[in-house]
Write an enzyme that holds these catalytic residues in place. Structure first.
Site, PDB file in Angstrom:
ATOM      1  N   ASP A  86      -1.096  11.727 -10.822  1.00 61.11           N
ATOM      2  CA  ASP A  86      -1.441  10.422 -11.384  1.00 61.11           C
ATOM      3  C   ASP A  86      -0.209   9.517 -11.468  1.00 61.11           C
ATOM      4  O   ASP A  86       0.891   9.976 -11.815  1.00 61.11           O
ATOM      5  CB  ASP A  86      -2.010  10.641 -12.800  1.00 61.11           C
ATOM      6  CG  ASP A  86      -2.549   9.373 -13.405  1.00 61.11           C
ATOM      7  OD1 ASP A  86      -3.655   8.971 -13.008  1.00 61.11           O
ATOM      8  OD2 ASP A  86      -1.864   8.783 -14.261  1.00 61.11           O
ATOM      9  N   GLU A 106      -0.967   9.644  -6.225  1.00 58.49           N
ATOM     10  CA  GLU A 106      -1.553   8.326  -6.443  1.00 58.49           C
ATOM     11  C   GLU A 106      -0.400   7.330  -6.429  1.00 58.49           C
ATOM     12  O   GLU A 106       0.331   7.185  -7.408  1.00 58.49           O
ATOM     13  CB  GLU A 106      -2.283   8.259  -7.799  1.00 58.49           C
ATOM     14  CG  GLU A 106      -3.060   6.970  -7.933  1.00 58.49           C
ATOM     15  CD  GLU A 106      -3.194   6.438  -9.361  1.00 58.49           C
ATOM     16  OE1 GLU A 106      -3.998   5.525  -9.562  1.00 58.49           O
ATOM     17  OE2 GLU A 106      -2.471   6.899 -10.265  1.00 58.49           O
TER      18      GLU A 106
HETATM   19  C1  NOJ Z   1      -4.431   6.179 -12.776  1.00 65.45           C
HETATM   20  C2  NOJ Z   1      -5.767   6.783 -13.084  1.00 65.45           C
HETATM   21  O1  NOJ Z   1      -6.500   6.909 -11.897  1.00 65.45           O
HETATM   22  C3  NOJ Z   1      -6.406   5.881 -14.104  1.00 65.45           C
HETATM   23  O2  NOJ Z   1      -7.754   6.200 -14.314  1.00 65.45           O
HETATM   24  C4  NOJ Z   1      -5.603   5.963 -15.380  1.00 65.45           C
HETATM   25  O3  NOJ Z   1      -6.127   5.044 -16.316  1.00 65.45           O
HETATM   26  C5  NOJ Z   1      -4.131   5.638 -15.143  1.00 65.45           C
HETATM   27  N1  NOJ Z   1      -3.600   6.241 -13.954  1.00 65.45           N
HETATM   28  C6  NOJ Z   1      -3.286   6.082 -16.299  1.00 65.45           C
HETATM   29  O4  NOJ Z   1      -3.211   7.486 -16.328  1.00 65.45           O
END
Ligand code: NOJ
Length: 533
Positions: free
Chosen positions: A210, A260
């Site tokens: 993440d 991500e």
């Molecule tokens: C990216 C995640 O996909 C999202 O859902 C989340 O709110 C943020 N990162 C913070 O962790």
């Protein structure tokens, strides 16, 4: 489990994102859970996916739907237990499906034991694991910086000293319930390497990382200035962390790290995919691209060039739990996606969006690399834009006026009305009654359904030698049309123009996204073709 090419499954896998809260509810509380996933593995087998990625399922106060993790080594009771997670991993493997868990290294929950200790005592060693900082101004009552958070809003919250006086501030790029970790600290690094091992030891095949580019912050806390190095996006130090994670992953066979990484500059994005760093990263450039032939082609070229340069596989992503579902996006006049340009409530032609989503499925499943499918896209679900404000749960809504809840609505499985077999009670977010035609049950066996298109496409992809490996070449096609060859005998043609177009010479039609008109491919359609040798 048999794997024809061990060690590289993640290069061309079809990976299905399970949003556990909204997949299937086994215990009738309106919230999806691990037993629900276990009970519905048959759907995933029938779809033919190679792997499932579970969004966070750890103990969490759910300030950000589980992306506020209190303990990375356990499961939230709302979802089940660690033993159930282990059972799911084993059962998925037995069905030939690999598993990926979601790790959130940028921040933890304010209920995480480290943060609780840090907050309770300014002298606690855990204080160093976060970003505590005195405020500016005479009484320290101004935030240390004016940085704007990733959800919009401010990024610092003031603490109270044990004696009741106002104390330091702490940094949170997301909500105040998600304090940022200090990645300069060796304890943080060691902890996450251990968490990776914890899940790899339980048999998971991959880790989704993440907010992978946010971990480091400039210690001088400079302001964000256009054109200058950003104080917390993509700092170079982050690569050292992923090199260490890569070494951890290589202690196990066939494990993948998937980042991500939201990054406008594709070269900087590709840095995360160098041979000693992450195995793959989500292609948000493609996700946000307009339904336009020239722009789409440029995006595909950009993607393939950048990945080729570092020897990493591209990924193709149309939707996830953070973005407006693509049936809705493609049904709008403006078909791009960005968090900054909120199109909520603007007119949507769902029929057009669905037609384009069908074509996009054939596109994303036939480009070189791995394809991600977000739960519900195989059913052609659209964004629920009618969730009453009082039922919204996404913390982004208060900060940015856009809620991600509309793409997180529980899946419709069967029946004619909500909860559509998802649960026995009202689901945590309301399902549109119009989804009665989009249930798994309603679509199964209907050759014109989105579900059967996905099933056929994934099966054909598996069987098609040309779709494995990097071979890719554009074919000549008219304006507004994209056509490419994969291997000597496979082609995909996508018509983004307003007119039907003549198909190129071919031996047979493998799979069309909409009814062909003789040898004409209608607008907003794609087709897979067998070429003559
Ligand atoms: C990216 C995640 O996909 C999202 O859902 C989340 O709110 C943020 N990162 C913070 O962790």
């Amino acid at each position: 489990m048999t794997d024809p090419r061990p060690g590289s499954w993640w290069r061309d896998a079809v990976i299905y994102q399970v949003y556990p809260r909204s997949f299937a509810d086994s215990d009738g509380d309106g919230v999806g859970d691990i037993d629900g996933i276990r009970a519905r593995l048959g759907h995933l087998s029938a779809l033919g996916v190679d792997a499932i990625w579970m969004s966070p399922w750890y103990p969490s106060p759910m300030a950000d739907a589980g992306y506020d993790v209190a303990d990375f080594r356990d499961i939230d009771p709302a979802f089940g237990t660690l033993a159930k997670a282990e059972a799911l991993i084993a059962e998925a493997h037995a069905a030939g499906i690999r598993t990926i868990v979601d790790i959130v290294p940028n921040h933890v929950s304010s209920e995480h034991v480290w943060f609780k200790k840090a907050l309770a005592d300014p002298r606690a060693p855990e204080r160093e694991l976060f970003w505590f900082h005195p405020g500016r101004g005479e009484n320290g009552d101004e935030m240390p910086t004016d940085w704007v958070g990733e959800f919009g809003g401010t990024t610092w919250t003031r603490t109270t000293n044990p004696d009741g006086t106002p104390g330091d501030w702490y940094l949170h790029l997301f909500t105040p319930e998600q304090p940022d970790l200090n990645w300069d600290h060796p304890r943080v690094r060691a902890e996450f390497e251990d968490i990776l091992r914890f899940w790899f030891d339980r048999g998971v095949d991959g880790i989704r990382i993440d907010s992978a580019a946010l971990l480091f912050k400039d210690r001088a806390l400079p302001p964000v200035v256009e054109g200058e190095r950003h104080p917390f996006h993509d700092l170079d130090e982050v690569h050292e962390v992923y090199r260490a994670w890569r070494r951890v992953s290589e202690g196990y066979p066939d494990r993948a790290l998937i980042g991500e990484v939201w990054m406008p500059e594709v070269e900087r994005f590709a840095n995360y995919l160098r041979p000693d760093e992450l195995h793959a990263a989500f292609n948000f450039d493609f996700l946000g691209c307009a339904w336009d032939a020239a722009l789409m082609r440029a995006c595909i070229d950009r993607t393939l060039d950048a990945h080729r340069a570092v020897g990493a596989p591209a990924t193709w992503v149309l939707s996830n739990h953070d973005v407006t579902r693509h049936v809705t996006r493609y049904g709008r006049t403006t078909t791009t996606f960005s968090f900054e340009n909120n199109l909520d409530g603007t007119p949507v032609d769902l029929e057009l969006g669905t037609r384009r989503a069908r074509a996009a499925a054939l596109l994303s499943l036939s480009l070189p690399g791995a394809t991600y499918v977000y739960q519900g896209e195989e059913l052609g679900l659209w964004e629920n834009e009618n969730i009453p404000v009082e039922r919204m749960q996404d913390p982004m809504y208060a900060r940015r006026g856009h809620s991600r809840d509309g793409c997180r609505v529980p899946l419709p499985w069967s029946g004619d009305e909500p909860p559509f077999g998802f649960s026995t009670t009202q689901p945590w977010l309301p399902q549109p009654p119009e989804w009665k035609d989009r249930t798994v049950q309603a679509q199964t066996g209907d050759p014109s359904s989105m579900l059967e298109l996905y099933r056929s496409a994934i099966a054909a992809r598996k069987a098609e030698p040309g779709l494995h490996g990097p071979d890719f070449a554009w074919l000549d096609a008219g304006a507004g049309v994209l056509a490419y060859r994969r291997g000597p005998q496979f082609a995909c043609v996508l018509n983004l123009s307003p007119e039907a177009v003549e198909l190129p010479a071919h031996q047979s039609v493998l799979l069309p996204s909409s009814q062909l008109e003789g040898t004409l491919l209608p607008p907003d359609s794609a087709v897979w073709l067998r070429l003559a040798t």
